[in-house]
Design a protein around this motif. Structure first.
Motif, PDB file in Angstrom:
ATOM      1  N   UNK A 102       0.831  -1.213   0.000  1.00  0.00           N
ATOM      2  CA  UNK A 102       0.000   0.000   0.000  1.00  0.00           C
ATOM      3  C   UNK A 102       0.862   1.259   0.000  1.00  0.00           C
ATOM      4  N   UNK A 103       1.966   1.245   0.776  1.00  0.00           N
ATOM      5  CA  UNK A 103       2.796   2.442   0.899  1.00  0.00           C
ATOM      6  C   UNK A 103       3.543   2.781  -0.398  1.00  0.00           C
ATOM      7  N   UNK A 107       0.981   7.596   0.643  1.00  0.00           N
ATOM      8  CA  UNK A 107       1.913   8.186   1.596  1.00  0.00           C
ATOM      9  C   UNK A 107       1.158   8.657   2.845  1.00  0.00           C
ATOM     10  N   UNK A 108       1.808   9.484   3.662  1.00  0.00           N
ATOM     11  CA  UNK A 108       1.197   9.949   4.903  1.00  0.00           C
ATOM     12  C   UNK A 108       0.204  11.085   4.700  1.00  0.00           C
ATOM     13  N   UNK A 109       0.040  11.546   3.465  1.00  0.00           N
ATOM     14  CA  UNK A 109      -0.922  12.603   3.152  1.00  0.00           C
ATOM     15  C   UNK A 109      -1.369  12.430   1.708  1.00  0.00           C
ATOM     16  N   UNK A 117      -3.950   9.529   1.067  1.00  0.00           N
ATOM     17  CA  UNK A 117      -2.910   9.053   1.963  1.00  0.00           C
ATOM     18  C   UNK A 117      -3.109   9.517   3.391  1.00  0.00           C
ATOM     19  N   UNK A 118      -2.645   8.706   4.323  1.00  0.00           N
ATOM     20  CA  UNK A 118      -2.685   9.014   5.753  1.00  0.00           C
ATOM     21  C   UNK A 118      -1.719   8.053   6.441  1.00  0.00           C
ATOM     22  N   UNK A 119      -1.261   8.385   7.654  1.00  0.00           N
ATOM     23  CA  UNK A 119      -0.343   7.476   8.359  1.00  0.00           C
ATOM     24  C   UNK A 119      -0.943   6.078   8.528  1.00  0.00           C
ATOM     25  N   UNK A 120      -0.106   5.064   8.352  1.00  0.00           N
ATOM     26  CA  UNK A 120      -0.490   3.656   8.545  1.00  0.00           C
ATOM     27  C   UNK A 120      -1.560   3.201   7.560  1.00  0.00           C
TER      28      UNK A 120
END
Length: 212
Positions: A102-103, A107-109, A117-120
């Motif tokens: 997924x990563x 990403x984190x945003x 995107x969002x953390x985790x």
């Protein structure tokens, strides 16, 4: 005189019987659980808790949430809940197959409003699959620590109200629609549901939902 005395005894007996029945009825009413103020308050509290969860369910079933809580081995996307592009799969740890994590894209945003995107970022474990559950079973699943990641009700509130991954649903980017109520209101409803006993809607009246 004897007739009058007999008549008096009959009237007295009828009066005594009527008094006894009225007294027994009053006692029965006082002892009835339905008439108890405490039981009335408990019933109102239960009904409030159930009604609150139905509002919560409108968020949990929204595409921004349920797309990542599927019973299938792949994520969904879009407001229509279509199968994820590129044939992305769940993978052994719910973060995609080894060759397509997924990563790799998420990403984190959000990226240019195209790729969310969002953390985790990743799929919820299969134990947290929500699609196809009615209101009763959805609430029961949410409370079950064997299914919700070992969270207590307080930890569940913390997750729903403050986790950045959950909060992403209200800032999804692009043309993606957020849930029907605000994140602040959603957190308040979770708090209210817990404080009123976290009662699940009755199975007999629960909303039936088809599996995607």
């Amino acid at each position: 005189m004897k007739a009058n005395a007999s008549k008096y005894r009959v009237v007295s007996s009828m009066w005594a019987l009527a008094t006894t029945l009225l007294f027994a009825g009053a006692c029965s009413t006082e002892r009835s659980p339905q008439a108890s103020p405490r039981n009335t308050a408990e019933a109102q509290r239960r009904a409030e808790s159930q009604a609150t969860f139905i509002k919560i369910a409108s968020v949990l079933r929204h595409p921004r949430c349920i797309n990542c809580h599927p019973a299938a081995d792949f994520p969904r996307q879009g407001d229509e809940g279509r199968r994820h592009d590129q044939l992305v799969m769940r993978g052994p740890e719910n973060h995609g197959a080894p060759a397509l994590q997924c990563r790799t894209c998420h990403q984190d945003a959000n990226q240019d409003d195209r790729i969310p995107g969002a953390p985790h970022w990743g799929l919820a474990p299969i134990s947290m699959a929500w699609d196809g559950l009615d209101d009763h079973d959805l609430a029961e699943s949410l409370k079950d620590q064997a299914k919700n990641g070992g969270r207590s009700l307080e930890a569940l509130h913390e997750h729903m109200a403050h986790d950045p991954l959950v909060a992403w649903a209200w800032n999804p980017g692009g043309s993606r629609k957020p849930p029907p109520i605000s994140h602040e209101e959603f957190g308040r409803l979770i708090r209210q549901w817990i404080d009123t006993g976290a009662v699940s809607p009755d199975k007999s009246t629960a909303t039936q939902v088809a599996t995607q």
